[in-house]
Design a protein around this motif. Structure first.
Motif, PDB file in Angstrom:
ATOM      1  N   ASN A  18       8.807  -2.441  -3.463  1.00  7.82           N
ATOM      2  CA  ASN A  18       8.169  -2.597  -2.139  1.00  7.82           C
ATOM      3  C   ASN A  18       6.904  -1.737  -2.119  1.00  7.82           C
ATOM      4  O   ASN A  18       6.845  -0.694  -2.761  1.00  7.82           O
ATOM      5  N   VAL A  42       0.624   0.221   2.548  1.00 11.37           N
ATOM      6  CA  VAL A  42      -0.725   0.803   2.522  1.00 11.37           C
ATOM      7  C   VAL A  42      -0.657   2.227   3.040  1.00 11.37           C
ATOM      8  O   VAL A  42      -0.031   2.492   4.065  1.00 11.37           O
ATOM      9  N   ILE A  43      -1.286   3.131   2.308  1.00  6.39           N
ATOM     10  CA  ILE A  43      -1.428   4.505   2.765  1.00  6.39           C
ATOM     11  C   ILE A  43      -2.932   4.812   2.828  1.00  6.39           C
ATOM     12  O   ILE A  43      -3.664   4.604   1.855  1.00  6.39           O
ATOM     13  N   GLY A  44      -3.344   5.277   3.988  1.00  9.44           N
ATOM     14  CA  GLY A  44      -4.756   5.621   4.163  1.00  9.44           C
ATOM     15  C   GLY A  44      -4.991   7.119   4.193  1.00  9.44           C
ATOM     16  O   GLY A  44      -6.124   7.585   4.068  1.00  9.44           O
ATOM     17  N   SER A  65       0.848  11.123   3.672  1.00  9.92           N
ATOM     18  CA  SER A  65       1.574  11.168   4.933  1.00  9.92           C
ATOM     19  C   SER A  65       2.335   9.868   5.147  1.00  9.92           C
ATOM     20  O   SER A  65       1.762   8.785   5.028  1.00  9.92           O
ATOM     21  N   TYR A  69       5.207   7.842   7.650  1.00  7.33           N
ATOM     22  CA  TYR A  69       6.079   7.788   8.825  1.00  7.33           C
ATOM     23  C   TYR A  69       7.526   7.607   8.375  1.00  7.33           C
ATOM     24  O   TYR A  69       7.806   6.807   7.488  1.00  7.33           O
ATOM     25  N   ARG A  75       9.106   4.062   7.950  1.00 12.14           N
ATOM     26  CA  ARG A  75       8.680   3.098   6.938  1.00 12.14           C
ATOM     27  C   ARG A  75       9.834   2.719   6.008  1.00 12.14           C
ATOM     28  O   ARG A  75      10.583   3.584   5.533  1.00 12.14           O
ATOM     29  N   TYR A  76       9.901   1.429   5.687  1.00 13.93           N
ATOM     30  CA  TYR A  76      10.946   0.922   4.788  1.00 13.93           C
ATOM     31  C   TYR A  76      10.813   1.560   3.399  1.00 13.93           C
ATOM     32  O   TYR A  76      11.814   1.888   2.759  1.00 13.93           O
ATOM     33  N   THR A  77       9.579   1.753   2.946  1.00  8.63           N
ATOM     34  CA  THR A  77       9.321   2.334   1.620  1.00  8.63           C
ATOM     35  C   THR A  77       9.942   3.717   1.482  1.00  8.63           C
ATOM     36  O   THR A  77      10.298   4.145   0.383  1.00  8.63           O
ATOM     37  N   LYS A 123       2.957  -5.712   7.400  1.00 12.06           N
ATOM     38  CA  LYS A 123       4.331  -6.245   7.397  1.00 12.06           C
ATOM     39  C   LYS A 123       5.262  -5.251   6.716  1.00 12.06           C
ATOM     40  O   LYS A 123       4.892  -4.639   5.709  1.00 12.06           O
ATOM     41  N   SER A 124       6.464  -5.158   7.223  1.00 10.70           N
ATOM     42  CA  SER A 124       7.430  -4.254   6.602  1.00 10.70           C
ATOM     43  C   SER A 124       8.245  -4.989   5.546  1.00 10.70           C
ATOM     44  O   SER A 124       8.497  -6.198   5.670  1.00 10.70           O
ATOM     45  N   GLY A 125       8.666  -4.237   4.547  1.00 15.55           N
ATOM     46  CA  GLY A 125       9.558  -4.790   3.533  1.00 15.55           C
ATOM     47  C   GLY A 125      10.882  -5.248   4.126  1.00 15.55           C
ATOM     48  O   GLY A 125      11.637  -5.966   3.478  1.00 15.55           O
ATOM     49  N   LYS A 140       7.423  -7.944  -0.240  1.00 11.08           N
ATOM     50  CA  LYS A 140       6.068  -7.592  -0.688  1.00 11.08           C
ATOM     51  C   LYS A 140       6.009  -7.402  -2.200  1.00 11.08           C
ATOM     52  O   LYS A 140       4.945  -7.499  -2.795  1.00 11.08           O
TER      53      LYS A 140
END
Ligand SMILES: Cc1cc2nc3c(=O)[nH]c(=O)nc-3n(C[C@H](O)[C@H](O)[C@H](O)COP(=O)(O)O)c2cc1C
Length: 174
Positions: free
Chosen positions: A27, A30-32, A46, A48, A51-53, A82-84, A89
């Motif tokens: 899975n 995106v990390i910004g 960072s 959250y 997050r599924y990941t 979109k979430s895994g 993904k």
């Protein structure tokens, strides 16, 4: 007079796709908000907690960092919206594995790194994930005279601090 902002203006940062095996399935999200430290030996980002990941990172204590090129903008948008939990993904990409075996990487991304989690900081509702870079991979098309040439990787740059847009890398000036 300077215009004051309350936001962090350290920008732009490369958009990356962080990968993890969640219940043995790749899975990506995106990390910004990501940064190298200790002269690049470690990567900090960072995440959250929702997050599924995240569960994959906690399960295996490994993750990957993949730098998508501009040509992967559509896939990047999916990974960032979109979430895994709802979309597969991992099926968007050709996945490969390196030394760590549990950090899925994206063959279509020009640059990849596999990382081992060294520390997780609790910044509720976020976590600060610190990973040691174990090995990095680059497409030969991104090299000039055997050296990495970032212009050829066509990274997507994410501006923060109010200007939440994507940019491309400009010319070399030095
Ligand atoms: C430009 C951009 C930057 C983002 N940066 C972060 C980030 O730094 N940390 C985070 O937790 N989510 C970030 N996100 C949101 C996640 O990528 C998004 O919620 C994703 O769908 C989560 O996927 P998952 O539930 O499969 O892990 C960002 C999204 C975009 C579009």
């Amino acid at each position: 007079m300077k215009q004051e902002f309350s936001e962090n203006l350290l920008s732009p940062l490369p958009v990356v796709l962080v990968g993890a095996l969640v219940d043995n399935h790749p899975n990506y999200l995106v990390i910004g908000y990501i940064a190298p430290f200790d002269f690049g030996k470690y990567i900090f980002f960072s995440l959250y907690k929702k997050r599924y990941t995240r569960s994959g990172i906690h399960q295996n204590k490994t993750f990957s960092v993949n730098i998508p090129s501009e040509s992967l903008l559509a896939e990047t948008r999916i990974c960032g919206s979109k979430s895994g939990r709802e979309v597969d993904k991992g099926a968007l990409f050709d996945n490969f594995y390196g030394e760590l075996k549990t950090a899925p990487m994206i063959r279509q991304c020009a640059l990849n790194m596999e990382c081992e989690v060294s520390e997780i900081l609790d910044y509720d509702p976020n976590e600060g994930i610190i990973g040691k870079v174990i090995k990095s991979y680059a497409d030969p098309e991104c090299l000039t005279d055997g050296k990495l040439d970032m212009r050829k990787a066509h990274p997507i740059l994410f501006a923060i601090g109010g200007d939440y847009n994507f940019y491309r890398l400009g010319d070399r000036i030095s």
